[in-house]
Design an enzyme around this catalytic site. Structure first.
Site, PDB file in Angstrom:
ATOM      1  CG  HIS A 186      41.314  32.452  40.382  1.00 58.99           C
ATOM      2  ND1 HIS A 186      40.370  32.526  41.381  1.00 58.99           N
ATOM      3  CD2 HIS A 186      41.452  33.699  39.879  1.00 58.99           C
ATOM      4  CE1 HIS A 186      39.970  33.780  41.477  1.00 58.99           C
ATOM      5  NE2 HIS A 186      40.598  34.513  40.592  1.00 58.99           N
ATOM      6  NE  ARG A 293      42.827  37.157  38.073  1.00 55.09           N
ATOM      7  CZ  ARG A 293      42.346  37.136  36.821  1.00 55.09           C
ATOM      8  NH1 ARG A 293      43.166  37.132  35.815  1.00 55.09           N
ATOM      9  NH2 ARG A 293      41.043  37.106  36.608  1.00 55.09           N
ATOM     10  CD  GLU A 429      36.225  41.807  42.034  1.00 51.86           C
ATOM     11  OE1 GLU A 429      36.354  40.899  41.202  1.00 51.86           O
ATOM     12  OE2 GLU A 429      37.136  42.137  42.803  1.00 51.86           O
ATOM     13  CG  ASP A 453      34.898  37.519  42.136  1.00 55.38           C
ATOM     14  OD1 ASP A 453      34.584  36.376  42.524  1.00 55.38           O
ATOM     15  OD2 ASP A 453      36.063  37.945  42.170  1.00 55.38           O
ATOM     16  NE  ARG A 463      35.990  33.086  40.109  1.00 56.54           N
ATOM     17  CZ  ARG A 463      36.714  34.191  40.008  1.00 56.54           C
ATOM     18  NH1 ARG A 463      36.416  35.248  40.749  1.00 56.54           N
ATOM     19  NH2 ARG A 463      37.710  34.267  39.186  1.00 56.54           N
TER      20      ARG A 463
HETATM   21  C1  PEP Z   1      36.876  39.022  38.253  1.00 52.99           C
HETATM   22  O1  PEP Z   1      36.341  38.693  39.311  1.00 52.99           O
HETATM   23  O2  PEP Z   1      36.264  39.126  37.172  1.00 52.99           O
HETATM   24  C2  PEP Z   1      38.328  39.295  38.221  1.00 52.99           C
HETATM   25  C3  PEP Z   1      38.906  39.797  37.161  1.00 52.99           C
HETATM   26  O3  PEP Z   1      39.046  38.963  39.310  1.00 52.99           O
HETATM   27  P1  PEP Z   1      39.427  37.446  39.704  1.00 52.99           P
HETATM   28  O4  PEP Z   1      39.039  36.566  38.565  1.00 52.99           O
HETATM   29  O5  PEP Z   1      40.877  37.423  39.972  1.00 52.99           O
HETATM   30  O6  PEP Z   1      38.607  37.224  40.926  1.00 52.99           O
HETATM   31 MG    MG Z   2      37.427  38.976  41.158  1.00 53.34          MG
END
Ligand code: PEP
Ligand code: MG
Length: 576
Positions: A186, A293, A429, A453, A463
């Site tokens: 993130h 988000r 996801e 995800d 990740r």
């Molecule tokens: C994802 O998982 O691709 C997504 C957009 O959500 P986040 O990155 O906030 O988990």
């Molecule tokens: Mg996500």
């Protein structure tokens, strides 16, 4: 020169600012009590002054309730009882001030942690925070605080949490480099939307740098150069200039439609983390917001979950700001790598596989209900779509949708207006949801594929892990098949299918997504125009064939090669 993962484009040159907590090594030492007391008083005064300065800097962004935490810290530092405890230890045991302060602090933490009242137990964290600051001052160590910066720097850190990244002072932070992290952690995602150049997963960067050292950061090629030569400085100044010109030229496409050379229209949207990001989305030429988000609103609060009113204002301002264009707001996605200061999650072995996102909301319906009410109240100010993150089963989707229906009924019974044109969609996801997309599409109004995800779960690879970053493989046939199933599942029931994971904004992968029939691409704002430019050069019919060919490849690397030949772009994914 060090290499890492190119996480956010752009080139920066500035001094290093290390964001590392000092490691204190405090040992029992006998000392003269009067000297130690003088040292203690000086450190207490300095600590109070530090907290006051931090409070002042924070007061620009926080309200008085949120600032109360600093007042509590000041009260503790000024408390004569606290000082008296340390003085007693210094005098009775004839030990140095730092050792006496450490003893006192540990005892206080133990008392707070042992209390029955949950609120009081949580105050132990405040005690640790304040006493750590005092101990650093006693040991002559500085605690870095990027909120207090007053000159351009590049942050160097082991890791940055999403909230560290959100609070970076954009006036002075020219970029950041971290030892750990992947392209879809993130902090990397936030860097892209804040347009802060970043390279992550740079092994050895902490060891190779010291505070104040000049540094070049190339967020496009994933390169970091500590203490560069004069030639390197001039070469990168030219490169930075070329990058700026390229971005400038793209601005001509700002108000143009996103359409292929043979006339297929898609929607390009922006991802945001707070109402403050709205301006950059409006500037970027994005047609709508494909992902808000909302957890960042929750993470900005210091003491408690945001109430309905505060959330309502945030959602309303974004809906109004988009003037009737679609805004997809995702319900709270907390857990995994996203934590809250004021809430203790149960310890879990695998937080990314644990109580996260909609799972948390379905267990804490009180918190979910507050958010849904705020969203539905805001729905009359624009075109709202709500979506639930991390849905794994049809039952979960139905239950979340039921909570939404209940919140709507409640508001209507209270005489509060709610739009009757709110889409309720599902993020895809979790691989199970992708495989069952043709079931979920019966219930959801739309899908948005969260590839950050989806890829981590398809590959079973965290990740945020740097050693496993090679498993972030958007073009792996397993991933592409999941995406294909999702798009087809949505279209079977006449639903639109978007993507809001980082893959949607990657110029290498966008042509395949286009060919697979994706309807909407949502990305960090700075990527919109380059993707629009690329789409304009492609023919949809060719991309359908290209997607079919790419799906025949055995590996991610083969698919990338094929695409590079067909479309002529370098992969943006993992640059090691
Ligand atoms: C994802 O998982 O691709 C997504 C957009 O959500 P986040 O990155 O906030 O988990
Ligand atoms: Mg996500």
């Amino acid at each position: 020169m060090l290499r890492g993962i190119a996480a956010s484009q752009g080139i920066a040159q500035a001094k290093v600012y290390k964001l590392e907590q000092p490691v204190l090594d405090i040992v029992r030492r006998s000392a003269d009590p009067d000297e130690e007391l003088a040292k203690l008083d000086a450190a207490l005064t300095r600590t109070a002054a530090d907290i006051t300065r931090i409070r002042e800097a924070a007061s620009v962004q926080l309200n008085s309730a949120e600032l109360a935490v600093f007042d509590a810290h000041l009260m503790m530092i000024d408390d004569p009882e606290f000082r008296a405890q340390i003085e007693n230890t210094i005098r009775n045991d004839k030990v140095c001030a730092e050792y006496a302060a450490k003893q006192t602090a540990e005892m206080m933490v133990m008392i707070f942690e042992g209390m029955d009242d949950a609120y009081m137990r949580e105050r132990a964290a405040d005690v640790k925070d304040v006493t750590f600051r005092l101990l650093c001052n006693l040991c002559g160590m500085e605690i870095p605080n990027p909120a207090m910066l007053d000159e351009p720097v590049i942050i160097v850190a082991r890791d940055l949490t999403p909230s560290d990244t959100a609070s970076l002072n954009r006036q002075f932070v020219r970029g950041f480099v971290t030892e750990t992290g992947g392209r879809t952690s993130h902090s990397a995602i936030m860097a892209r939307s804040l347009e802060i150049p970043a390279v992550v997963g740079v092994k050895g960067i902490l060891e190779a740098t010291r505070n104040g050292m000049p540094l070049i950061l190339d967020g496009r090629d994933g390169i970091v150069i500590p203490d560069p030569s004069e030639e390197q400085v001039s070469a990168y100044a030219l490169k930075a200039d070329a990058f700026r010109k390229e971005r400038e030229a793209l601005k001509a496409l700002k108000d143009k439609p996103s359409v292929t050379a043979d006339g297929r229209k898609v929607v390009l949207s922006g991802n945001i983390g707070s109402p403050a990001d709205l301006e950059s989305v409006l500037e970027s030429g994005a047609e709508s917001i494909g992902l808000f988000r909302t957890e960042f609103l929750y993470m900005q609060c210091e003491n408690d979950f945001p109430d309905e009113e505060m959330q309502f204002e945030a959602y309303r301002s974004v809906l109004e700001g988009m003037h009737g264009r679609r805004v997809v707001i995702r319900t709270l996605d907390i857990g995994g790598d996203k934590k809250l200061n004021y809430y203790s999650f149960e310890e879990e072995m695998n937080p990314f596989l644990g109580v996260r996102a909609v799972r948390f909301c379905l267990l804490r319906k009180d918190i979910f209900r507050t958010q849904l009410r705020a969203l539905l109240r805001a729905s009359v100010y624009g075109k709202l779509s709500i979506m639930f993150p991390m849905i794994a089963t049809v039952e979960e989707f139905r239950e979340a949708k039921k909570c939404c229906d209940e919140a709507r009924a409640e508001l209507i019974a209270e005489g509060i207006p709610v739009s009757d044109d709110v889409e309720v969609g599902c993020m895809i996801e979790v691989p199970a949801a992708a495989v069952n997309a043709d079931r979920l599409a019966k219930y959801a109004d739309f899908f948005s594929i969260g590839t950050n995800d989806l890829i981590q779960y398809a590959m079973a690879a965290d990740r945020t892990s740097e050693p496993l970053s090679y498993l972030y493989q958007p073009l792996n046939p397993a991933v592409l098949r999941l995406i294909k199933m999702t798009v087809e599942g949505a279209h079977k029931y006449g639903r639109w299918c978007g993507m809001c994971g980082e893959m949607a904004g990657d110029e290498l992968t966008a042509p395949v997504l286009l060919g697979l029939g994706l309807d909407e691409f949502s990305m960090s704002a700075p990527s919109v125009l380059s993707v629009r430019q690329m789409i304009g050069t492609l023919r949809y019919a060719d991309m359908q064939q290209l997607a079919a060919d790419v799906l025949e490849c055995d590996t991610d690397a083969e698919a990338a090669e094929l695409l590079k030949k067909a479309v002529g772009k370098q992969p943006q994914t993992v640059v090691q």
